[in-house]
Structure formats: structure tokens, C-alpha cells
Design a protein around this motif. Structure first.
Motif, PDB file in Angstrom:
ATOM      1  N   GLN A 139     -24.329   2.036  17.650  1.00 54.71           N
ATOM      2  CA  GLN A 139     -25.372   1.361  17.119  1.00 54.71           C
ATOM      3  C   GLN A 139     -26.440   2.380  16.616  1.00 54.71           C
ATOM      4  O   GLN A 139     -27.353   2.241  15.821  1.00 54.71           O
ATOM      5  N   ARG A 140     -26.232   3.703  16.960  1.00 58.43           N
ATOM      6  CA  ARG A 140     -27.151   4.635  16.585  1.00 58.43           C
ATOM      7  C   ARG A 140     -26.658   5.595  15.600  1.00 58.43           C
ATOM      8  O   ARG A 140     -27.372   6.798  15.473  1.00 58.43           O
ATOM      9  N   ILE A 141     -25.351   5.548  15.129  1.00 56.07           N
ATOM     10  CA  ILE A 141     -24.667   6.413  14.145  1.00 56.07           C
ATOM     11  C   ILE A 141     -24.139   5.633  13.109  1.00 56.07           C
ATOM     12  O   ILE A 141     -23.887   4.503  13.141  1.00 56.07           O
ATOM     13  N   PRO A 142     -23.934   6.391  12.031  1.00 57.38           N
ATOM     14  CA  PRO A 142     -23.614   5.853  10.735  1.00 57.38           C
ATOM     15  C   PRO A 142     -21.927   5.373  11.048  1.00 57.38           C
ATOM     16  O   PRO A 142     -20.883   5.838  11.423  1.00 57.38           O
ATOM     17  N   GLY A 143     -21.796   3.780  10.999  1.00 58.75           N
ATOM     18  CA  GLY A 143     -20.647   3.084  11.009  1.00 58.75           C
ATOM     19  C   GLY A 143     -19.989   3.100  10.013  1.00 58.75           C
ATOM     20  O   GLY A 143     -20.051   3.695   8.953  1.00 58.75           O
ATOM     21  N   PRO A 144     -18.793   2.080  10.119  1.00 54.34           N
ATOM     22  CA  PRO A 144     -18.492   1.114  11.055  1.00 54.34           C
ATOM     23  C   PRO A 144     -17.781   2.053  12.179  1.00 54.34           C
ATOM     24  O   PRO A 144     -17.315   3.203  12.101  1.00 54.34           O
ATOM     25  N   ASN A 145     -17.732   1.351  13.227  1.00 55.62           N
ATOM     26  CA  ASN A 145     -16.931   1.825  14.372  1.00 55.62           C
ATOM     27  C   ASN A 145     -15.617   2.244  14.112  1.00 55.62           C
ATOM     28  O   ASN A 145     -14.744   1.162  13.503  1.00 55.62           O
ATOM     29  N   ARG A 146     -15.028   3.352  14.493  1.00 55.83           N
ATOM     30  CA  ARG A 146     -13.752   3.924  13.974  1.00 55.83           C
ATOM     31  C   ARG A 146     -13.282   4.970  14.869  1.00 55.83           C
ATOM     32  O   ARG A 146     -14.251   5.607  15.408  1.00 55.83           O
ATOM     33  N   GLY A 147     -12.043   5.213  14.550  1.00 57.09           N
ATOM     34  CA  GLY A 147     -11.777   6.836  15.292  1.00 57.09           C
ATOM     35  C   GLY A 147     -11.565   7.617  14.248  1.00 57.09           C
ATOM     36  O   GLY A 147     -11.448   7.369  12.760  1.00 57.09           O
ATOM     37  N   PHE A 148     -12.172   8.821  14.648  1.00 54.34           N
ATOM     38  CA  PHE A 148     -12.242  10.013  13.756  1.00 54.34           C
ATOM     39  C   PHE A 148     -11.082  10.669  13.688  1.00 54.34           C
ATOM     40  O   PHE A 148     -10.296  11.085  14.618  1.00 54.34           O
ATOM     41  N   GLU A 149     -10.460  11.197  12.603  1.00 58.22           N
ATOM     42  CA  GLU A 149      -9.071  11.798  12.043  1.00 58.22           C
ATOM     43  C   GLU A 149      -9.271  13.192  11.283  1.00 58.22           C
ATOM     44  O   GLU A 149      -8.605  13.118  10.207  1.00 58.22           O
ATOM     45  N   LEU A 150     -10.146  14.210  11.923  1.00 61.76           N
ATOM     46  CA  LEU A 150     -10.504  15.047  11.075  1.00 61.76           C
ATOM     47  C   LEU A 150      -9.305  16.053  10.725  1.00 61.76           C
ATOM     48  O   LEU A 150      -9.373  16.641   9.780  1.00 61.76           O
ATOM     49  N   ALA A 151      -8.478  15.904  11.463  1.00 61.87           N
ATOM     50  CA  ALA A 151      -7.189  16.954  11.582  1.00 61.87           C
ATOM     51  C   ALA A 151      -6.541  16.612  10.174  1.00 61.87           C
ATOM     52  O   ALA A 151      -5.912  17.151   9.446  1.00 61.87           O
ATOM     53  N   SER A 152      -6.708  15.388   9.694  1.00 62.07           N
ATOM     54  CA  SER A 152      -6.075  14.886   8.465  1.00 62.07           C
ATOM     55  C   SER A 152      -6.972  15.157   7.181  1.00 62.07           C
ATOM     56  O   SER A 152      -6.260  14.856   6.202  1.00 62.07           O
ATOM     57  N   CYS A 153      -8.093  15.596   7.477  1.00 66.08           N
ATOM     58  CA  CYS A 153      -8.986  16.013   6.170  1.00 66.08           C
ATOM     59  C   CYS A 153      -8.352  17.267   5.521  1.00 66.08           C
ATOM     60  O   CYS A 153      -7.747  18.093   6.318  1.00 66.08           O
ATOM     61  N   SER A 154      -8.635  17.389   4.224  1.00 65.12           N
ATOM     62  CA  SER A 154      -8.426  18.505   3.570  1.00 65.12           C
ATOM     63  C   SER A 154      -9.587  19.115   2.735  1.00 65.12           C
ATOM     64  O   SER A 154     -10.489  18.379   2.558  1.00 65.12           O
ATOM     65  N   LEU A 155      -9.455  20.302   2.801  1.00 61.31           N
ATOM     66  CA  LEU A 155     -10.625  21.237   2.155  1.00 61.31           C
ATOM     67  C   LEU A 155     -10.422  20.967   0.720  1.00 61.31           C
ATOM     68  O   LEU A 155     -11.272  21.453  -0.221  1.00 61.31           O
ATOM     69  N   GLN A 156      -9.463  20.173   0.258  1.00 59.90           N
ATOM     70  CA  GLN A 156      -9.173  20.148  -1.237  1.00 59.90           C
ATOM     71  C   GLN A 156      -9.953  18.885  -1.866  1.00 59.90           C
ATOM     72  O   GLN A 156      -9.976  18.629  -3.007  1.00 59.90           O
TER      73      GLN A 156
END
Length: 200
Positions: A139-156
Motif C-alpha cells: 500500500q506504500r509503494i508503486p503497484g500493482p502487487n507483483r513479483g519482481f523479475e530483475l534478472a530478466s531485464c535487459s540494459l538494451q
């Protein structure tokens, strides 16, 4: 100054941490998909870590450096970078969905990597492990509620616009002046006028 630093200064939520520590982390320099400045200001009455509001007809980022005091500076910076990315990627007017939240997560992550705040896979893994929130914290952070998958992000990831080098330098100089001027409305107005004078 390298082109990479100029791109970061222009596009990303230019992170300027205070030397006073985690509770005084401040942010400046967010831009929207057209390269216009999105003002940011501290609001310690805000229940959220960061959110977007409309003030006098324009988007403004509000953040509370005292919300969720248990999270680290990189996690706090990531949440701000996520919210800034919604503007930079042209998502600010769209409903918050898991899909566009993940897009903003990846652009926010690349912002922190370009800035040097996160270095290497170890830093990303440490941030990933911290981004596990209770229903109350969501309730205090930008939603929606989700799992974070940072390893799948690309610098491209590509920004919503491609700045010209001269425009980069001009906007960076405007940001430098804002940094030395402060966060008053007069300083922000001067910064907006400066950026507008850079042309496209």
C-alpha cells in the motif's frame, strides 16, 4: 563527460543522494517521454514511498524519504526510478497493470545501473532479494502487487525518445543549475524555462 553519463542525466531519475544518509536520499531530474521535466518534491506526510499527483495541471512526483524506513537506499532509489520511468516511457496516463509495471521496473533498473548505483549482478541480486513486500507494504509503494523479475531485464531498453548530443549537454547544464539552486518553486520554474530553451 561521457555520453553515458549525459544520457543518464537527461533520461533517468537523476539520483543525487545526500551525504546525510538513507533518510535524506533525494532525487531530481525526471523527464517525461517528450523530454520535459517532471518536478519532484519531498512530502513527509505522504503515506507512500513515491507517487504521482497532478498539481496545477501537471504531473508531479512526490516522495517520502521516511516511508518504509527499513528499506535500503538502492531499494528506495529503485522505487523512485520505477515511478519516474512511467513518465519517461509515456505510461503515466495509463492504468497501472502488471505488464506496464514490469516495463517500468526494467527501465528503472537500467537507470540505476547506468548511474553506477548498482554495479554487477551481485548488486542486482541483492536488490531483487529485498523487493519482497507484505500486503501492508504494497500500500506504500508503486503497484500493482507483483513479483519482481530483475534478472530478466535487459540494459538494451530504449528510451521513449532519442536526444541530440547538444540537447543532452544543454539539459545537463540546466540540471546542474537546479542542483545548486535548490528545490524551491522558483528554482523549478527556472529549470523548466532552461530546458524549454534547449529546443529539440
Amino acid at each position: 563527460m561521457t555520453a553515458l553519463r549525459l544520457v543518464f542525466a537527461l533520461l533517468a531519475c537523476l539520483l543525487m543522494p545526500s551525504l546525510a544518509g538513507a533518510q535524506d536520499l533525494t532525487f531530481r531530474g525526471c523527464t517525461d517521454a517528450s523530454g520535459r521535466a517532471v518536478p519532484s518534491r519531498v512530502d513527509e506526510s505522504l503515506p507512500e514511498v513515491v507517487t504521482t499527483v497532478v498539481e496545477q495541471g501537471r504531473f508531479t512526483l512526490l516522495y517520502n524519504p521516511r516511508a518504509l524506513p527499513g528499506i535500503s537506499d538502492p531499494a528506495r532509489a529503485f522505487l523512485y526510478a520505477h515511478e519516474c520511468a512511467r513518465h519517461n516511457l509515456g505510461l503515466a496516463r495509463e492504468a497501472r497493470t502488471v505488464e506496464n509495471a514490469k516495463q517500468a521496473d526494467c527501465w528503472g533498473l537500467s537507470t540505476l545501473q547506468r548511474s553506477g548505483l548498482l554495479r554487477g549482478e551481485g548488486d542486482v541480486a541483492a536488490l531483487q532479494s529485498e523487493l519482497v513486500f507484505t500486503p501492508e507494504q504494497w500500500q506504500r509503494i508503486p503497484g500493482p502487487n507483483r513479483g519482481f523479475e530483475l534478472a530478466s531485464c535487459s540494459l538494451q531498453a530504449k528510451p521513449a525518445f532519442t536526444p541530440e548530443p547538444g540537447w543532452d549537454m544543454c539539459v545537463h547544464k540546466c540540471g546542474d543549475r537546479l542542483f545548486h539552486c535548490g528545490q524551491s518553486q522558483s528554482c523549478l520554474n527556472t529549470y523548466d524555462a532552461c530546458v524549454a530553451g534547449c529546443g529539440r
